[in-house]
Structures are given as structure tokens and as C-alpha cells.
Design a protein around this motif. Structure first.
Motif, PDB file in Angstrom:
ATOM      1  N   ARG A   1      37.056  34.813  31.546  1.00 28.29           N
ATOM      2  CA  ARG A   1      37.280  35.450  32.850  1.00 28.29           C
ATOM      3  C   ARG A   1      36.591  36.806  32.869  1.00 28.29           C
ATOM      4  O   ARG A   1      36.573  37.510  31.859  1.00 28.29           O
ATOM      5  CB  ARG A   1      38.781  35.645  33.114  1.00 28.29           C
ATOM      6  CG  ARG A   1      39.577  34.373  33.229  1.00 28.29           C
ATOM      7  CD  ARG A   1      41.013  34.682  33.619  1.00 28.29           C
ATOM      8  NE  ARG A   1      41.641  35.600  32.687  1.00 28.29           N
ATOM      9  CZ  ARG A   1      42.747  36.304  32.948  1.00 28.29           C
ATOM     10  NH1 ARG A   1      43.326  36.191  34.127  1.00 28.29           N
ATOM     11  NH2 ARG A   1      43.275  37.108  32.049  1.00 28.29           N
TER      12      ARG A   1
ATOM     13  N   ARG B   1      35.638  30.977  41.596  1.00 27.12           N
ATOM     14  CA  ARG B   1      35.778  32.338  42.108  1.00 27.12           C
ATOM     15  C   ARG B   1      37.220  32.476  42.568  1.00 27.12           C
ATOM     16  O   ARG B   1      37.635  31.796  43.503  1.00 27.12           O
ATOM     17  CB  ARG B   1      34.803  32.586  43.251  1.00 27.12           C
ATOM     18  CG  ARG B   1      33.358  32.338  42.862  1.00 27.12           C
ATOM     19  CD  ARG B   1      32.401  32.735  43.956  1.00 27.12           C
ATOM     20  NE  ARG B   1      31.086  32.156  43.741  1.00 27.12           N
ATOM     21  CZ  ARG B   1      29.956  32.646  44.191  1.00 27.12           C
ATOM     22  NH1 ARG B   1      29.971  33.761  44.901  1.00 27.12           N
ATOM     23  NH2 ARG B   1      28.801  32.053  43.958  1.00 27.12           N
TER      24      ARG B   1
ATOM     25  N   TRP C   1      45.121  35.030  39.170  1.00 29.23           N
ATOM     26  CA  TRP C   1      44.330  35.761  38.180  1.00 29.23           C
ATOM     27  C   TRP C   1      45.225  36.338  37.080  1.00 29.23           C
ATOM     28  O   TRP C   1      44.851  36.372  35.903  1.00 29.23           O
ATOM     29  CB  TRP C   1      43.552  36.869  38.871  1.00 29.23           C
ATOM     30  CG  TRP C   1      42.492  37.514  38.045  1.00 29.23           C
ATOM     31  CD1 TRP C   1      42.487  38.789  37.551  1.00 29.23           C
ATOM     32  CD2 TRP C   1      41.265  36.920  37.612  1.00 29.23           C
ATOM     33  NE1 TRP C   1      41.337  39.036  36.847  1.00 29.23           N
ATOM     34  CE2 TRP C   1      40.561  37.902  36.863  1.00 29.23           C
ATOM     35  CE3 TRP C   1      40.690  35.667  37.781  1.00 29.23           C
ATOM     36  CZ2 TRP C   1      39.313  37.652  36.292  1.00 29.23           C
ATOM     37  CZ3 TRP C   1      39.441  35.417  37.218  1.00 29.23           C
ATOM     38  CH2 TRP C   1      38.772  36.400  36.482  1.00 29.23           C
TER      39      TRP C   1
ATOM     40  N   THR D   1      35.311  40.126  35.870  1.00 30.92           N
ATOM     41  CA  THR D   1      35.125  40.646  37.220  1.00 30.92           C
ATOM     42  C   THR D   1      33.740  41.248  37.296  1.00 30.92           C
ATOM     43  O   THR D   1      33.423  42.181  36.559  1.00 30.92           O
ATOM     44  CB  THR D   1      36.187  41.697  37.571  1.00 30.92           C
ATOM     45  OG1 THR D   1      37.487  41.111  37.491  1.00 30.92           O
ATOM     46  CG2 THR D   1      35.972  42.224  38.980  1.00 30.92           C
TER      47      THR D   1
ATOM     48  N   ARG E   1      35.865  38.056  41.097  1.00 30.41           N
ATOM     49  CA  ARG E   1      36.558  37.520  39.917  1.00 30.41           C
ATOM     50  C   ARG E   1      36.033  36.121  39.621  1.00 30.41           C
ATOM     51  O   ARG E   1      36.069  35.239  40.480  1.00 30.41           O
ATOM     52  CB  ARG E   1      38.063  37.490  40.163  1.00 30.41           C
ATOM     53  CG  ARG E   1      38.713  38.852  40.147  1.00 30.41           C
ATOM     54  CD  ARG E   1      40.214  38.771  40.325  1.00 30.41           C
ATOM     55  NE  ARG E   1      40.603  38.279  41.616  1.00 30.41           N
ATOM     56  CZ  ARG E   1      41.509  38.835  42.409  1.00 30.41           C
ATOM     57  NH1 ARG E   1      42.132  39.935  42.030  1.00 30.41           N
ATOM     58  NH2 ARG E   1      41.824  38.303  43.568  1.00 30.41           N
TER      59      ARG E   1
END
Length: 611
Positions: A305, A282, A289, A307, A570
Motif C-alpha cells: 500500500r 485505488r 484503508w 499514497t 491511495r
């Protein structure tokens, strides 16, 4: 209020008695499988699985995650010690929340629930099949024991959570009854549903208040498999877990082993993830990111990846000012400090434009105060006009501030002068004593240094001598629980239905309770009263109105330097997991994920080749 009820209030001892006398008998209340805060649960009593789970998900595999710092205890319920991550996997609760509803609880250990329509009491029938991992049945005596143990010897928030319970008793081996001191907290029955049930036969001969590294005994879907103190803890799925086929669990708890590896530095943890030593991460850093995952594994599709959105309020993350220390007791000083932050610069130069500035303690929700107070808000605030700033009543939110940093610092300096400070030879000093203002920011994560240093530079322009102190996690937690700090980063997460936890966040009772979440040290009668009103709200409209009034009081008190928020979580992961979609609306629920055997084999083959 009727004349009859008024009469009861003036006769000592009769009011508590009257609640039981007026309550609906248990025999007249239907037994149900779930309860909700205001409306009925979305799912019927005969639902087969939660809508966001896959009941046919495969079992097996491993999930490795990073934990921060170190640990020295497997008892996460007490003040002492630094507990290991993941301990909640070991314990079942009376009920389980649905991540797809704002606040609904369905029976877990509870096979049946009877809630008085006026919320004076609740009875729970335990499932007779419920077992601890050693085979002992889970009984009503275990529930009573757990409630009293956590309330009397656990962390302070348990006392805040259960404050409205007047009595708890085991009616027989399988039935427990909670009686409430009043019916003002609609949330209290659901909070009791979150009660983790501990085995009485295990704990009654042990010291509950001391840290331990023994493997804990629970009744949940996982048990501790191995412990490497301070470095790693691993949980294994219980094959014969008593609740594995319950509708609330079907399609959940699919992964065989949950591993938490400890890293003192998040940079090292990130490299461990990219090297394949961790499976999921996380990500809290916007810079990471944006830049740190640009690797061949990502380009080849081995790392993914995403969100994951959620509908919960963003809450408040901020630099918290400790009111137990001067000069934070002066509101003008606190306001001046809030003016020294420059979110736009941070978001542009450090955050890659990823965040939104936080204004409200109930950010991104209907509970966020906007504009001038409504008539209903004013009715709640009016009794405290003498102790609240005029701004609460007369100024709109969000509050107006000068557009440029230079103008904000000019206003800040004016406020500091009003508070009795002046600049001498470039140093801000107390006019009476000549002592300089010195402030220290307490951190444990070096990642936050880069966002703290620009604020310190701005404070130095005001003549304030500010510094950063980065300590290890254990020292940080010790200083936090003893309120030994000037400023530190605090987080006040909010659900869509805030309630009893607000006592521990803001009220006078918890200002000096060790390890409480009243980091600010607030002692404000208006806040205390609004929190009581919030907990007792009997409708969605009443809750929203009271939350807005509380939001105004907190924001115009300038108790924190607000930071920023992201409406979602994320996630970076090696592409070995399956998960149902769409995701649940309100909460990220990792327990509904599983390891996909084919994708896991593909990832492991690549990692072996690189090794």
C-alpha cells in the motif's frame, strides 16, 4: 486599447477579419515539438523520453482493475449510454501531457506545432507514420472530422472546450490549421492538443450518437480484445503500434493486457482484490484503508500500500444542491444546510483522521481565496456588487462558523425562519403553504450511506424530512444527466491551470444542457463573467487573482455542502509491478508502470497455492 482597434470593433464583421490580418504568417513561426501554458516546455524538442519513465521497462503481463456498476457502450464521446472504462487507451490525441509539469503538451500525432505568438491560430503537422489499427493513415481530414463530430454531436463539454475555435481546415493531407475567434484563452491551443482523433472512414457511415458495443477503431497503444457486456472489457497492447518508439511514449504502455472487471458493490470488489482476482485498487474509503487490508498477504509483503502524492489542487467534492428545485433557490436555506454537517465528528469516528475539510473550490493551491479580497479582486467583483451578497466584499475567508454543532444548528434554524419556514410539531414547514421541507440524497454507492446518514440526522433535528435513495449506476447516470435529484455527490476537479472546463462547471449556458457538469444549475452573470476572465488570463498572476474572485463568489453562494479531501492517491496492489521513482509531480501516471516478471511469478505462485 488603441484607436485603430477601437475603430475595428464598431465595424460589423471587420474584427474577425482583423485577427487574421494582424496575425504573424505561419512561415515566420518556428515549428516546435511542444507547447506550454505560460512558460516554455521543460524538455527540449530532442528529448528521448519523459523523465519519470523507464525506457528499458519490460513489456508483458496483465493489470486487472475493478470498475463500478455496468456498461452498455464502447462510445464514450456521447451523451447516450454508459461507456466502458478504459476507452481512452484506444485513441491517440494530437499531443500528450507531461505528468511532471503543470500544463505542458508534447507532440503525439503532432510531429510539429506552429503557434502564433499572439495565439490567433495554430497549425499542426501530423506524423506521416501515424496509422489507425486497420492500417489507414491518420490525416488532417480525420482531425477536422473529429473536431466537428465531437463539438456538434459529442458530450456538452466538447462544445465548451472548443468554444473559441472559429475555423478548422486541412491545408493538405498532413497539416491542419485552427483559427481562433479571439486570443483570450491561452489554454485553448493546449486543449486542442487533447483532441482524440477518430477515423473518418470508420465513423462517416455510422450513427455516432447511439450507444454501440462494437469494438472501436483507433490509433492508440491499445485495442479492445474482448467485451463481455456489462461485466468485463479487456484491452490488448498493439504490438505494431505506430507510436511505440516516440520519445513521448518510450517507457510507457508496457503492460500487455488491461482488464476492467465490473462490480456493483465496492465491498465485493475489495474482497475480489484480497482474493487475488484484481491486481490494483485505488482506495477511496478511509475506513477500508485503515482496517480492511490487514491480511496475511499484506504481512508477508505480497500486497503493498502507498499514497502517491500530487501537486494538483484538491478541487471540490460535495453534496450538490440542485438550484432547479425549491427550496434551494433561497441562499439562506442553502447556508443553513451547510451548517448541518459535522466534519470533525465524521473525521474522528468514520475516517480515522485521514482527511482534511474542504473549504475552497481551488483547495490546496495559490488560487484559493483567503482573507478579505485584494484590490485586484475587488476590481473584478465591483461591477456585480448589486447582484452579489455583501459577504463577498466584506467578510474574510475561510468563513467563520460556530464551533459546536449545537450552535451551528441554532444558526441554521434562524436562517430557515428568515427564509419563511417554521417548526410545527417537530416538522419544518413553509409558513405560507404548510408544506414540509423534504429532501432526498441520491447515491449509487452504498459506502456513502454511512457518511450521509449523520447529516440526515442533523437535518432531522432542524425538522427537515431527509432521506437517502440508493439506485443502480445506470439509473443514477440517467437521473444525473437529466438533473433529476435534490442533492447528490458532485466532484469538480481542478488542475493547476483551470480554463475552458470552467464553462461547463458553472456558466449559464450549461445550466440545462443534458449531462453537463453544471450540476448546480448556476445562472449567475458574475460567475459567467469571471469564468470568461479566468479563461482569458494572460499571466499566472491574473489567473490566480481571477480564480480567487470566482472562489469567493461560489463559496458565499452556498451552492454545495463541502466534504473533504486527501492530497494524494491511495494505491493497494499485489506486488507484481515496477514503477519509476520519484513519481511525477503533478499527476499519477499508471501508463509508466510495468509488470516485473520475477515478482509477478512470486505472487502467482502464492495465489495458486492459496487457490
Amino acid at each position: 486599447m488603441s484607436l485603430f482597434v477601437r475603430a475595428l470593433l464598431v465595424i460589423p464583421g471587420l474584427w474577425a477579419l482583423s485577427l487574421s490580418a494582424l496575425a504573424v504568417p505561419a512561415a515566420d513561426v518556428a515549428t516546435v515539438g511542444g507547447i506550454s501554458l505560460y512558460d516554455s516546455p521543460a524538455l527540449p524538442d530532442d528529448f528521448t523520453h519523459l523523465p519519470y519513465t523507464n525506457p528499458d521497462a519490460p513489456k508483458g503481463g496483465e493489470l486487472r482493475q475493478a470498475a463500478q456498476g455496468s456498461f452498455d457502450s464502447t462510445n464514450g464521446f456521447i451523451i447516450q449510454g454508459n461507456p466502458a472504462d478504459g476507452l481512452s487507451h484506444v485513441y491517440d490525441t494530437l499531443m500528450e501531457a507531461s505528468a511532471d509539469e503543470p500544463f505542458t503538451m508534447y507532440g503525439l500525432l503532432a510531429g510539429g506545432i506552429r503557434l502564433d505568438p499572439d495565439r490567433h491560430w495554430m497549425e499542426i503537422d501530423l506524423r506521416r507514420s501515424a496509422r489507425f489499427h486497420d492500417g489507414h493513415p491518420v490525416t488532417a481530414e480525420d482531425v477536422v472530422f473529429s473536431f466537428r463530430l465531437l463539438r456538434d454531436q459529442g458530450q456538452p463539454f466538447y462544445r465548451a472546450y472548443y468554444a473559441g475555435v472559429d475555423q478548422v481546415e486541412a491545408l493538405d493531407d498532413d497539416t491542419v490549421r485552427f483559427e481562433f475567434s479571439d486570443n483570450e484563452s491561452r489554454e485553448l491551443p493546449l486543449i486542442l492538443g487533447q483532441l482524440p482523433v477518430l477515423p473518418k472512414h470508420y465513423w462517416q457511415s455510422r450513427d455516432f450518437t447511439s450507444p454501440t458495443l462494437d469494438k472501436p477503431l483507433g490509433s492508440g497503444p491499445y485495442e479492445v480484445a474482448s467485451i463481455l457486456p456489462g461485466r468485463r472489457i479487456m484491452y490488448r497492447r498493439v504490438d505494431d503500434y505506430w507510436g511505440r518508439n516516440l520519445p513521448i511514449n518510450r517507457g510507457r504502455h508496457n503492460i500487455d493486457r488491461l482488464v476492467y472487471d465490473y462490480y456493483r458493490d465496492q465491498t465485493v470488489a475489495l474482497e475480489a482484490f484480497k482474493a487475488g482476482n484484481l491486481d490494483l485498487r485505488r482506495e477511496s474509503s478511509a475506513k477500508n484503508w485503515a482496517t480492511a487490508y490487514d491480511t496475511p498477504a499484506l504481512e508477508a509483503g505480497f500486497i503493498k500500500r502507498m499514497t502517491v502524492p500530487d501537486a494538483q489542487p484538491a478541487g471540490m467534492q460535495a453534496f450538490v444542491m440542485n438550484l432547479r428545485r425549491a427550496p434551494f433557490q433561497d441562499r439562506r436555506v442553502r447556508e443553513a444546510l451547510t451548517l448541518a454537517t459535522d466534519f470533525d465528528w465524521l473525521n474522528t469516528h468514520l475516517f480515522y483522521g485521514a482527511y482534511q475539510e474542504t473549504d475552497s473550490y481551488f483547495e490546496s493551491s495559490e488560487m484559493e481565496a483567503q482573507g478579505l479580497p485584494s484590490d485586484d479582486e475587488l476590481a473584478l467583483l465591483a461591477p456585480y456588487r448589486d447582484i452579489l451578497p455583501d459577504d463577498v466584499f466584506e467578510e474574510p475567508l475561510p468563513m467563520s462558523r460556530p464551533d459546536t454543532l449545537r450552535a451551528r444548528l441554532k444558526k441554521a434554524l434562524s436562517l430557515l425562519r428568515e427564509a419563511g419556514y417554521e417548526v410545527r410539531d417537530g416538522v419544518l414547514v413553509d409558513t405560507d403553504t404548510g408544506r414540509p421541507m423534504r429532501l432526498q440524497f441520491l447515491l449509487y454507492d452504498t459506502q456513502f450511506e454511512r457518511v450521509t446518514l449523520p447529516l440526515i440526522q442533523n437535518l432531522e433535528r432542524l425538522g427537515i424530512q431527509a432521506s437517502v435513495r440508493v439506485v443502480d449506476v445506470n439509473q443514477y447516470l440517467t437521473r444525473r444527466r437529466n438533473f433529476d435529484f435534490d442533492l447528490m455527490i458532485g466532484s469538480f476537479p481542478q488542475s493547476a491551470n483551470p480554463g475552458n472546463e470552467q464553462r461547463e462547471y458553472w456558466t449559464s449556458e450549461y445550466a440545462d444542457a443534458p449531462r453537463s457538469r453544471n450540476l448546480i444549475g448556476l445562472r449567475n452573470p458574475a460567475v459567467d463573467a469571471l469564468v470568461d476572465r479566468l479563461i482569458g488570463a494572460n499571466s499566472r498572476q491574473a489567473l490566480d487573482t481571477t480564480a480567487r474572485a470566482l472562489d469567493r463568489v461560489l463559496r458565499w453562494g452556498f451552492y454545495v455542502i463541502p466534504q473533504w479531501h486527501l492530497d494524494g492517491t491511495r494505491i493497494a496492489m499485489w506486488d507484481k509491478f515496477g514503477y519509476p521513482q520519484p513519481f511525477p509531480e503533478y499527476t499519477f501516471d499508471l501508463s509508466s508502470w510495468w509488470v516485473d516478471p520475477q515478482r509477478a511469478a512470486r505472487v502467482e505462485e502464492r495465489q495458486r497455492g492459496e487457490g
